[in-house]
Motif scaffolding. Structure first.
Motif, PDB file in Angstrom:
ATOM      1  N   ASN A  21       8.816   2.681  -6.066  1.00 34.53           N
ATOM      2  CA  ASN A  21       7.908   1.588  -6.415  1.00 34.53           C
ATOM      3  C   ASN A  21       7.297   0.886  -5.208  1.00 34.53           C
ATOM      4  O   ASN A  21       7.881   0.875  -4.130  1.00 34.53           O
TER       5      ASN A  21
ATOM      6  N   TYR B  88       6.172  -5.401  -2.893  1.00 36.07           N
ATOM      7  CA  TYR B  88       6.538  -5.912  -1.568  1.00 36.07           C
ATOM      8  C   TYR B  88       7.360  -7.194  -1.613  1.00 36.07           C
ATOM      9  O   TYR B  88       8.038  -7.527  -0.649  1.00 36.07           O
ATOM     10  N   GLU B  89       7.306  -7.915  -2.741  1.00 34.31           N
ATOM     11  CA  GLU B  89       8.141  -9.112  -2.857  1.00 34.31           C
ATOM     12  C   GLU B  89       9.624  -8.738  -2.772  1.00 34.31           C
ATOM     13  O   GLU B  89      10.475  -9.573  -2.484  1.00 34.31           O
TER      14      GLU B  89
ATOM     15  N   LYS C 163       1.869  -7.388 -10.527  1.00 31.75           N
ATOM     16  CA  LYS C 163       3.135  -7.422 -11.277  1.00 31.75           C
ATOM     17  C   LYS C 163       3.609  -8.856 -11.519  1.00 31.75           C
ATOM     18  O   LYS C 163       3.204  -9.777 -10.819  1.00 31.75           O
TER      19      LYS C 163
HETATM   20  N1  MTE Z   1       2.231  -6.435  -7.489  1.00 34.46           N
HETATM   21  C1  MTE Z   1       2.904  -7.273  -6.695  1.00 34.46           C
HETATM   22  N2  MTE Z   1       3.116  -8.518  -7.105  1.00 34.46           N
HETATM   23  N3  MTE Z   1       3.381  -6.890  -5.471  1.00 34.46           N
HETATM   24  C2  MTE Z   1       3.164  -5.622  -4.985  1.00 34.46           C
HETATM   25  O1  MTE Z   1       3.593  -5.318  -3.862  1.00 34.46           O
HETATM   26  N4  MTE Z   1       2.171  -3.422  -5.391  1.00 34.46           N
HETATM   27  C3  MTE Z   1       1.011  -2.766  -6.024  1.00 34.46           C
HETATM   28  C4  MTE Z   1       1.041  -2.910  -7.538  1.00 34.46           C
HETATM   29  N5  MTE Z   1       1.359  -4.286  -7.911  1.00 34.46           N
HETATM   30  C5  MTE Z   1       2.439  -4.698  -5.802  1.00 34.46           C
HETATM   31  C6  MTE Z   1       2.010  -5.141  -7.088  1.00 34.46           C
HETATM   32  C7  MTE Z   1       0.932  -1.358  -5.652  1.00 34.46           C
HETATM   33  S1  MTE Z   1       0.432  -1.025  -4.053  1.00 34.46           S
HETATM   34  C8  MTE Z   1       1.172  -0.344  -6.545  1.00 34.46           C
HETATM   35  S2  MTE Z   1       0.870   1.286  -6.129  1.00 34.46           S
HETATM   36  C9  MTE Z   1       1.709  -0.649  -7.894  1.00 34.46           C
HETATM   37  O2  MTE Z   1       1.998  -2.017  -8.073  1.00 34.46           O
HETATM   38  C10 MTE Z   1       2.993   0.140  -8.112  1.00 34.46           C
HETATM   39  O3  MTE Z   1       3.443  -0.025  -9.428  1.00 34.46           O
HETATM   40  P1  MTE Z   1       4.778   0.733  -9.889  1.00 34.46           P
HETATM   41  O4  MTE Z   1       5.838   0.417  -8.897  1.00 34.46           O
HETATM   42  O5  MTE Z   1       5.102   0.223 -11.266  1.00 34.46           O
HETATM   43  O6  MTE Z   1       4.452   2.202  -9.920  1.00 34.46           O
END
Ligand code: MTE
Length: 306
Positions: A70, A73-74, A229
């Motif tokens: 996944n 980064y948090e 997310k």
């Molecule tokens: N949302 C948050 N809050 N923090 C993140 O680091 N990474 C993004 C996205 N949403 C991210 C995020 C990135 S770079 C990707 S590729 C996807 O989430 C990965 O989702 P997954 O881990 O469910 O496949």
């Protein structure tokens, strides 16, 4: 950048929904395109017949990979960090603040926000900007349905999503690797496209914390970083919001982030991708193969609006 060629929500929302805003929480949304209703574990029905929006020949990426490799980064910058570090992440109770150019301006509990919206299963190809891809059976509802309930004003042209800010629970926010909190945004017509979903589950199960529990966004024709997310704020705006990756490294990450094999990332090609679990690379497809979104970008120079 043309923003005037997309329909205002009043053009795509039945009048009755606008008139009846108060009762939206109770309203069950209409059945959606191409999706099947999930209730509990109906997932099993599809196990042997994967169906991907737009194609039918894609194998599903296994649960272990979807929930163990996944970007979040948090919880750390390594692909295995989120699974390891997010297990105690508290997602109940959860509330979401709705603000800006919208009539339903208030804070909702997670349950209030999703109540009445039809959760369905959507198998989507996902493409990360780093060059890998997955095929994931998400469970969620169309963002469009939620937006219609919330009722953007005439001035709403964009919608912005903000991830929780909580340094005690999210150790990665103590590091300056990104400007926090994580923010992403879509043009309103992109957000209203039926392919754009708010996700609350995967493989028929509750969304695990490492995948953005309890609620995250998925926009399958864009690079994965657009899918914010663990969303706690939804804001409707007149102007294009600032977004995290674009702010951090503007030359590398644009606002649009549409999958485009012809527009390379400054440091690597975007012409091919490695589907996790496969050995050979495969050609990447314009809009990740979701051709039906092309009209959203008619007349735009996609090498400039990357
Ligand atoms: N949302 C948050 N809050 N923090 C993140 O680091 N990474 C993004 C996205 N949403 C991210 C995020 C990135 S770079 C990707 S590729 C996807 O989430 C990965 O989702 P997954 O881990 O469910 O496949």
């Amino acid at each position: 950048m043309p923003t005037n060629n997309h329909p205002h929500p009043s053009e795509v929302t039945p009048e009755s929904i606008y008139m009846n805003r108060r009762s939206f929480i109770r309203r069950a949304s209409v059945a959606s395109i191409g999706g099947s209703l999930i209730a509990g574990g109906v997932w099993a029905r599809h196990k042997n017949a994967p169906r991907v929006e737009g194609t039918s020949d894609d194998e599903l990426t296994p649960w272990e990979t979807v929930t163990g490799y996944n970007n979040f980064y948090e919880f750390g910058t390594g692909k295995g960090d989120p699974k390891e570090n997010a297990q105690d992440f508290k997602t109940d109770p959860w509330s979401i603040e709705v603000s800006g150019e919208v009539s339903e301006k208030r804070t909702f509990s997670f349950e209030e926000l999703v109540d009445g919206l039809t959760v369905e299963e959507r198998i989507y190809r996902m493409r990360c900007v780093e060059g890998w891809s997955m095929v994931v059976p998400w469970n969620g509802f169309m963002l469009k349905d939620l937006i219609e309930h919330l009722g953007p004003t005439e001035d709403a042209n964009y919608v912005e999503f903000t991830t929780l800010m909580d340094r005690t629970q999210m150790p990665g926010q103590n590091s300056p690797v990104l400007p926090w909190p994580y923010v992403e945004a879509l043009r309103l017509d992109e957000a209203m496209h039926p392919l754009t979903i708010m996700v609350t589950g995967v493989y028929g199960k509750k969304l695990p914390p490492q995948n953005g529990a309890p609620i995250r966004m998925i926009v399958p024709w864009k690079y994965g970083f657009k899918g914010a997310k663990s969303i706690v704020k939804i804001r409707f705006t007149k102007r294009q919001p600032r977004t995290t990756w674009n702010e951090a490294i503007p030359r590398e990450y644009g606002f649009y982030a549409n999958v485009n094999p012809e527009v390379d990332h400054p440091r690597w090609s975007q012409a091919s991708e490695r589907r996790l679990g496969e050995f050979f690379r495969r050609d990447s497809l314009m809009f990740n193969g979701y051709d039906e979104v092309a009209p959203l970008y008619e007349g735009m120079d996609l090498s400039r609006n990357y």
